[in-house]
Design an enzyme around this catalytic site. Structure first.
Site, PDB file in Angstrom:
ATOM      1  N   SER A 402       0.824  -1.213   0.000  1.00 57.19           N
ATOM      2  CA  SER A 402       0.000   0.000   0.000  1.00 57.19           C
ATOM      3  C   SER A 402       0.853   1.256   0.000  1.00 57.19           C
ATOM      4  O   SER A 402       0.369   2.326  -0.326  1.00 57.19           O
ATOM      5  CB  SER A 402      -0.874   0.063   1.240  1.00 57.19           C
ATOM      6  OG  SER A 402      -1.575  -1.119   1.405  1.00 57.19           O
ATOM      7  N   HIS A 423      -1.886  -2.384  -6.702  1.00 58.55           N
ATOM      8  CA  HIS A 423      -2.463  -2.057  -5.400  1.00 58.55           C
ATOM      9  C   HIS A 423      -3.978  -2.182  -5.447  1.00 58.55           C
ATOM     10  O   HIS A 423      -4.661  -1.348  -6.031  1.00 58.55           O
ATOM     11  CB  HIS A 423      -2.038  -0.633  -4.986  1.00 58.55           C
ATOM     12  CG  HIS A 423      -2.558  -0.240  -3.645  1.00 58.55           C
ATOM     13  ND1 HIS A 423      -2.900   1.043  -3.314  1.00 58.55           N
ATOM     14  CD2 HIS A 423      -2.797  -0.989  -2.538  1.00 58.55           C
ATOM     15  CE1 HIS A 423      -3.341   1.067  -2.073  1.00 58.55           C
ATOM     16  NE2 HIS A 423      -3.288  -0.147  -1.580  1.00 58.55           N
ATOM     17  N   GLU A 435      -4.716   0.405  -8.460  1.00 58.08           N
ATOM     18  CA  GLU A 435      -3.612   1.306  -8.807  1.00 58.08           C
ATOM     19  C   GLU A 435      -2.490   0.459  -9.402  1.00 58.08           C
ATOM     20  O   GLU A 435      -2.017  -0.483  -8.763  1.00 58.08           O
ATOM     21  CB  GLU A 435      -3.101   2.036  -7.559  1.00 58.08           C
ATOM     22  CG  GLU A 435      -3.962   3.208  -7.141  1.00 58.08           C
ATOM     23  CD  GLU A 435      -3.412   3.938  -5.915  1.00 58.08           C
ATOM     24  OE1 GLU A 435      -3.532   5.157  -5.851  1.00 58.08           O
ATOM     25  OE2 GLU A 435      -2.856   3.275  -5.009  1.00 58.08           O
ATOM     26  N   ASN A 473      -3.722   6.570  -1.111  1.00 60.29           N
ATOM     27  CA  ASN A 473      -3.372   6.606   0.310  1.00 60.29           C
ATOM     28  C   ASN A 473      -2.479   7.796   0.652  1.00 60.29           C
ATOM     29  O   ASN A 473      -2.518   8.316   1.764  1.00 60.29           O
ATOM     30  CB  ASN A 473      -2.686   5.299   0.730  1.00 60.29           C
ATOM     31  CG  ASN A 473      -3.704   4.178   0.879  1.00 60.29           C
ATOM     32  OD1 ASN A 473      -4.907   4.417   0.901  1.00 60.29           O
ATOM     33  ND2 ASN A 473      -3.219   2.948   0.971  1.00 60.29           N
TER      34      ASN A 473
END
Ligand code: COA
Length: 689
Positions: A402, A423, A435, A473
């Protein structure tokens, strides 16, 4: 774009506007001219209309939305068709949607090829049918069925359309051949034609009231579905009056900001595919390996199995493997329950498509391996070094990290060009976002393979660069701090959740925290404590909640207390907040919902601008897609960067300068935003090209 062909007393009109025959201004002009020419030609006794290519007209040209209306409008074309003295029949194929269906309804007879899909997707784009669809559909199907089609935007097959009376016949063949035979049948009297606008609609006040009530409960904040009900209500009036009512409501919808947001979201889903590697052939993808049977690994395995891949799942010991397999079985059973999978297919997957192992060497012949073990650089490097020695040449080596540095992971192998980040978002077999994180040495065909995988899995891939947290994130860890600052300064967690849910977020940030488990962010704060800059404002409230053992929903309480009924704000948390405020000498103040949203969104946009400056995201619309498809950002707002344009760069810069008076470390004006404020440009400008 629109051509005429004559065959004796039959004339054919073909629409050819690839890829989907959208009804652009040129098509509207062409259709009008074609119908007028043929209708005034005494040699023509019947006209048949069809579409070339993969579909009949798939709707309005969405790219024209938001621009000054360009006549003739679809409603005019429909009127010209319906009023023609010569009978006009239409042959529909592919996706006959929106304006395409409205054109068809204006014709005097409708044939659909097998496999045709029809529907009114307008409300998903923030508008209502504006070409007479709300008036003519009820004349054919009755008011209740038309209301259902128009307000839900559901797409139905030809069989159901026939049952509803929306079409007259189903046929097979090429659109041109069927057009010729349908026209011939009109001439012999075998195919009866009529003007739909001349039919009556039986009033159905109950259906209108029920639909209005249902929408009030299910979509209170959406603009266009409620307008659609009003438009259909007008269908019991004489046609011209109903059309005028529809037109006024349609224009209101076109002018609404929700329309702009929803159309942006439609294009975002497609824009993210335009990557520099487009055109590079992907590597072969037949079998997949997954390492790690935790929540993420099991979810990824489930997603791949559901897409028809054989998967080998690797774990370090038998007990972990058994847990992983059990999670996958539960996920698949859920898919059966939701109707996404048949029980027979489920059994087949478990019997033959899923294999499990404790030996990474068993993955050697798979084409792509996705590592999804816990976030520890040492462990990941060790796994990648092993993969390097066991995997067949040309296999793609992917990590689902992540936030860890994928360049560093790639350096643990002798083939960094084959290494990429994939991801996934939890639950990985449900969430649509993926992602695709491109590391320094990742080759173009490996990137193309990541995108090809996403397509096979039915996911939306967004290309991201390497940084802590990639696109989503990284931005989230920035704006999440605003929630803590607001709490410390006087806004309650529930007021913040309420304000952001009012803005349209699927769930407020404190509820999300409780759901995900507060211990996860706590662990990450502890890890980062040593390197946290001294100037950064630090709010200890969340730590104190975790120290009490309250990790959110799974432990019965967090920011909220969970029990029977709706979660209640946690009074013990309110006490901690008051204590921390007193300790810090902060006099709590009131924050309006508007100020809460403004601060939160400004932080999101600022970090988004930095992500663009650094080239982590290709375009603003890629960031929008990440938040729309991975973080529950409201579609009606189009995504954070689209929303930023509705505020304007200069207003955002002024806001940041104002907030910076309290906290100059957190609130800094990103260079890109400052430049945009100066030259008056927008994020939308940066989506072009
Ligand atoms: N207006 C303008 N462009 C459109 C369009 C429309 N109504 N519908 C599709 N396109 C474009 C897409 O943006 C895409 O462009 P790109 O290749 O530059 O990215 C291209 O046509 C192909 O569309 P795509 O969705 O990738 O193809 P598909 O074969 O998977 O699906 C449809 C075809 C028609 C089912 C799908 O595009 C669709 O649902 N379109 C919207 C239809 C609609 O809402 N019509 C009513 C408008 S009121």
């Amino acid at each position: 774009m629109v051509t005429i062909e004559r065959a004796g007393n039959i004339a054919l009109i073909a629409v050819n506007n690839p890829p989907v025959n959208a009804i652009s201004q040129a098509v509207r002009i062409g259709l009008t001219e074609a119908v007028e020419t043929l209708d005034s030609d005494p040699a023509v006794e019947v006209i048949a209309l069809y579409g070339m290519g993969r579909t009949f007209i798939a709707g309005a040209d969405i790219r024209e939305f938001g621009k000054p209306p360009a006549p003739p409008f679809t409603i005019d074309v429909c009127d010209t068709i319906e009023q023609a003295k010569t009978p006009i029949v239409v042959v529909m194929h592919g996706s006959t949607l929106g304006g395409g269906l409205e054109i068809a309804l204006a014709c005097h007879g409708r044939v659909a090829l097998e496999g045709t899909i029809v529907g009114f997707p307008e409300v998903t784009l923030g508008i209502i049918p504006g070409g007479g669809g709300t008036q003519r559909a009820p004349r054919l199907t009755g008011l209740r069925a038309a209301l259902d089609l128009i307000t839900t935007a559901k797409r139905i097959g030809a069989d159901e359309a026939l049952k509803l009376g929306l079409i007259d016949e189903i046929a097979s063949g090429t659109p041109r051949d069927v057009a010729l035979s349908a026209a011939g049948a009109v001439l012999t009297g075998a195919f009866a034609t009529r003007r739909v606008g001349a039919l009556d609609v039986t009033p159905d006040p109950e259906a209108l009231a029920e639909t209005a009530a249902k929408l009030k409960a299910s979509a209170p904040n959406l603009f266009s579905p409620h307008k659609a009900v009003e438009a259909v209500r007008a269908s019991t009036l004489p046609l011209a009056e109903g059309i005028a009512a529809e037109r006024a409501l349609y224009l209101e919808c076109q002018a609404s900001p929700q329309r702009a947001g929803l159309v942006h979201a439609f294009f975002a889903e497609r824009a993210v595919e335009k990557i520099p590697e487009k055109g590079t052939p992907p590597r072969a993808l037949e079998a997949i390996g997954v390492i790690g049977g935790g929540t993420m690994g099991s979810g990824i395995t489930t997603a791949a199995l559901l897409a028809g891949f054989p998967v080998i799942l690797a774990e370090r010991d038998e007990a972990s493997l058994a847990r992983g397999r059990a999670t996958i079985e539960k996920n698949l059973a859920g898919a059966v329950k939701r109707g996404k999978l048949t029980a027979a297919k489920e059994a087949e997957i478990l019997a033959s498509a899923l294999r499990i192992t404790t030996d990474l060497a068993d993955l050697a012949d798979t084409d792509l391996v996705i590592e999804a073990v816990f976030e520890d650089m040492g462990v990941k490097k060790e796994i990648f070094a092993t993969l390097d020695s066991v995997m067949k040449p040309g296999a793609v080596l992917a990590t689902n990290t992540s936030y860890l540095d994928i360049d560093e992971i790639a350096a643990a192998t002798t083939r960094p060009g084959d290494v990429i980040g994939l991801h996934f978002f939890s639950p990985a077999h449900v969430m649509r976002l993926l992602e695709v994180v491109v590391a320094r040495e990742t080759t173009a065909d490996v990137v193309a393979t990541g995108f090809a995988l996403a397509k096979r899995l039915g996911k939306i891939a967004v290309r991201a660069g390497v940084c802590d947290g990639f696109i989503g994130n990284r931005i989230m860890s920035h704006y999440r701090k605003v929630g803590d600052y607001l709490v410390m300064d006087g806004a309650s967690p529930e007021a913040i959740d309420r304000a952001l849910e009012g803005f349209g977020l699927a769930m407020g940030p404190f509820k999300v925290g409780d759901l995900a488990g507060l211990d996860i962010a706590w662990a990450s704060r502890k890890r980062l404590a040593a390197t946290r800059p001294a100037e950064e404002r630090y709010i200890p409230i969340a730590d104190r909640i975790c120290e009490a053992g309250w990790f959110g929903r799974k432990s019965g309480q967090g920011y909220y207390v969970y029990g029977e009924g709706d979660p209640k704000p946690n009074p013990a948390v309110a006490k901690i907040i008051a204590e921390e405020q007193a300790k810090a000498g902060i006099a709590p103040r009131n924050f309006s919902a508007e100020e809460i949203v403004d601060r939160y969104m400004t932080a999101m946009i600022s970090e988004g601008a930095r992500v663009l400056e650094e080239g982590i995201a290709l375009r603003p619309i890629d960031i929008d897609a990440v938040f729309l498809f991975g973080y529950g950002f409201p579609r009606t707002r189009g995504g954070p960067m689209h929303y930023a344009d509705t505020i304007g760069a200069d207003a955002l810069v002024a806001r940041i300068a104002h907030y910076a008076k309290e906290d100059p470390y957190f609130w800094k004006v990103p260079a890109l935003l400052a430049a945009m404020a100066k030259d008056g440009s927008t994020f939308a400008d940066r989506n072009e090209g």
